[in-house]
Motif scaffolding. Structure first.
Motif, PDB file in Angstrom:
ATOM      1  N   PHE A  31     -11.205  -0.962  -9.245  1.00 15.36           N
ATOM      2  CA  PHE A  31     -11.871  -0.279 -10.356  1.00 15.36           C
ATOM      3  C   PHE A  31     -11.207   1.024 -10.778  1.00 15.36           C
ATOM      4  CE2 PHE A  31     -15.273  -2.667  -8.024  1.00 15.36           C
ATOM      5  CZ  PHE A  31     -15.346  -3.695  -8.947  1.00 15.36           C
ATOM      6  N   LEU A  86     -15.935 -10.262  -3.533  1.00 21.24           N
ATOM      7  CA  LEU A  86     -17.006  -9.376  -3.050  1.00 21.24           C
ATOM      8  C   LEU A  86     -18.060 -10.178  -2.287  1.00 21.24           C
ATOM      9  CD1 LEU A  86     -17.592  -6.849  -5.972  1.00 21.24           C
ATOM     10  CD2 LEU A  86     -17.053  -6.289  -3.590  1.00 21.24           C
ATOM     11  N   SER A 115     -14.329   0.014   0.567  1.00 20.85           N
ATOM     12  CA  SER A 115     -13.958   1.193  -0.232  1.00 20.85           C
ATOM     13  C   SER A 115     -12.545   1.062  -0.790  1.00 20.85           C
ATOM     14  CB  SER A 115     -14.085   2.470   0.599  1.00 20.85           C
ATOM     15  OG  SER A 115     -13.261   2.392   1.736  1.00 20.85           O
ATOM     16  N   CYS A 128     -12.678  -1.407  -3.691  1.00 24.98           N
ATOM     17  CA  CYS A 128     -13.256  -0.820  -4.910  1.00 24.98           C
ATOM     18  C   CYS A 128     -12.259   0.120  -5.586  1.00 24.98           C
ATOM     19  CB  CYS A 128     -14.548  -0.072  -4.584  1.00 24.98           C
ATOM     20  SG  CYS A 128     -15.882  -1.182  -4.123  1.00 24.98           S
TER      21      CYS A 128
END
Ligand SMILES: [Zn+2]
Ligand SMILES: [Zn+2]
Ligand SMILES: [Zn+2]
Length: 345
Positions: A129, A80, A122, A125
């Motif tokens: 996650f 990140l 996006s 993520c």
């Protein structure tokens, strides 16, 4: 059973002992099964569950689990930070030059950067996650509740101590079974499975395109900024001595510029993005090859194609609409296409 028929001359007591030796209890429905041979692997004729030599494994130590969680979080944080650095530093180092060319050029490249950044972050993520694909909980353990073929080809996960669906695998890092597990990726801190495989592939594609774009823009900026200074300084001199002196001073000035923060950032971004691009391209190529072959992941692909490779696997993976199958598949694949497309209608 055959063994008992062949040895029918033996007394009842001996036969009873053989039956008892070959008697097993199905873990899925709890029925007592009588096996023909003393096989360690057998399938229940009622619920369809597959039994092996079940031995409950010891759970991983707390230290081991903590190490894996820490490693995953570390890599996710590094990734990140790297993505944020490339985006922010790239905009800071490249965009003054881009906007100096023309306002339209600046807006155009700003839009491309924003779109690529949005897709990359996006998809990262979602891949990192989102749950990779937890199996749905099924009822098991007692005959009246578990119906006929209710656990068809299920095995028993000795880590979770729960039924494991076909093509699911247990991940010791995620500490759960994952449907259509491809692999556990430490860089997203998550498994790549049925629920997030597409996001993972989109992330890889966006990284490859984004890094290639960053390398191009950094290289352009480097060549756009420095060469004109050398030319302008060299063209204004007339005498050989003063020209040589000016070239030396220009060389020193160029070195200072190269060693400036902006120059170092541009050089770092160029080499870092190029290295990442090469590595991720290899990984992406391997992943797309697996998708093309329809093996190792995504249960419905492998089951529908019986391991046959083809472009239809790629289209099916990306959930392409029906017209895409008609457009992209070559005529030699017509038979295969008709067979597979009928399942989409
Ligand atoms: Zn059973
Ligand atoms: Zn498991
Ligand atoms: Zn995992």
């Amino acid at each position: 059973m055959n063994e008992i028929d062949e040895e029918g001359v033996k007394d009842d007591h001996h036969i009873t002992s053989i039956i008892e030796d070959h008697e097993r209890i199905c873990w899925g429905c709890g029925l007592r099964l009588l096996l023909a041979t003393d096989s360690p692997v057998f399938k229940c004729g009622w619920c369809g569950a597959i039994s092996t030599q079940i031995r409950i494994r010891k759970p991983d130590s707390a230290c081991f689990s903590r190490w894996r969680r820490t490693r995953d979080r570390f890599f996710v944080a590094i990734l990140l930070l790297f993505m944020s650095f490339v985006i922010c530093a790239g905009v800071w180092a490249v965009y003054p030059t881009v906007f100096s060319i023309s306002y339209f050029c600046g807006i155009f490249h700003s839009s491309i950067t924003a779109i690529l950044s949005l897709i990359t972050i996006s998809s990262f993520c979602l891949a990192a996650f989102k749950s990779a694909g937890a199996p749905v909980s099924v009822t098991w353990g007692s005959y009246p509740v578990v119906g006929k073929n209710g656990l068809e080809n299920f095995t028993f996960c000795t880590y979770c101590e729960k039924p494991k669906p076909p093509r699911a695998h247990h991940c010791r890092s995620c500490r759960m079974c994952i449907l259509d597990m491809d692999h556990h990726c430490p860089f997203i801190g998550n498994c790549v499975g049925a629920a997030n495989h597409r996001h993972f592939i989109i992330f890889l594609i966006s990284i490859v395109i984004g890094c290639f774009y960053a390398v191009m823009m950094c290289s352009y900026t480097v060549f756009h900024v420095w060469p004109p200074q050398l030319e302008s300084s060299a063209s204004t001199d007339t005498s050989a001595v003063s020209r040589m002196l000016k070239e030396v001073l220009t060389g020193i000035a160029s070195s200072v510029l190269l060693l400036s923060v902006r120059g170092l950032v541009l050089l770092y971004l160029s080499f870092a993005c190029l290295s990442v691009d090469i590595g991720i391209t290899v990984l992406l190529w391997q992943q797309l090859y697996y998708i093309y072959e329809g093996k190792t992941y995504i249960a419905h692909i492998s089951s529908q194609n019986s391991g046959n490779g083809g472009c239809q696997n790629i289209l099916r993976f990306f959930n392409c609409p029906y017209w895409a199958f008609r457009f992209f598949l070559i005529p030699t694949n017509t038979a295969k296409f008709q067979e597979s497309s009928s399942k989409f209608l």
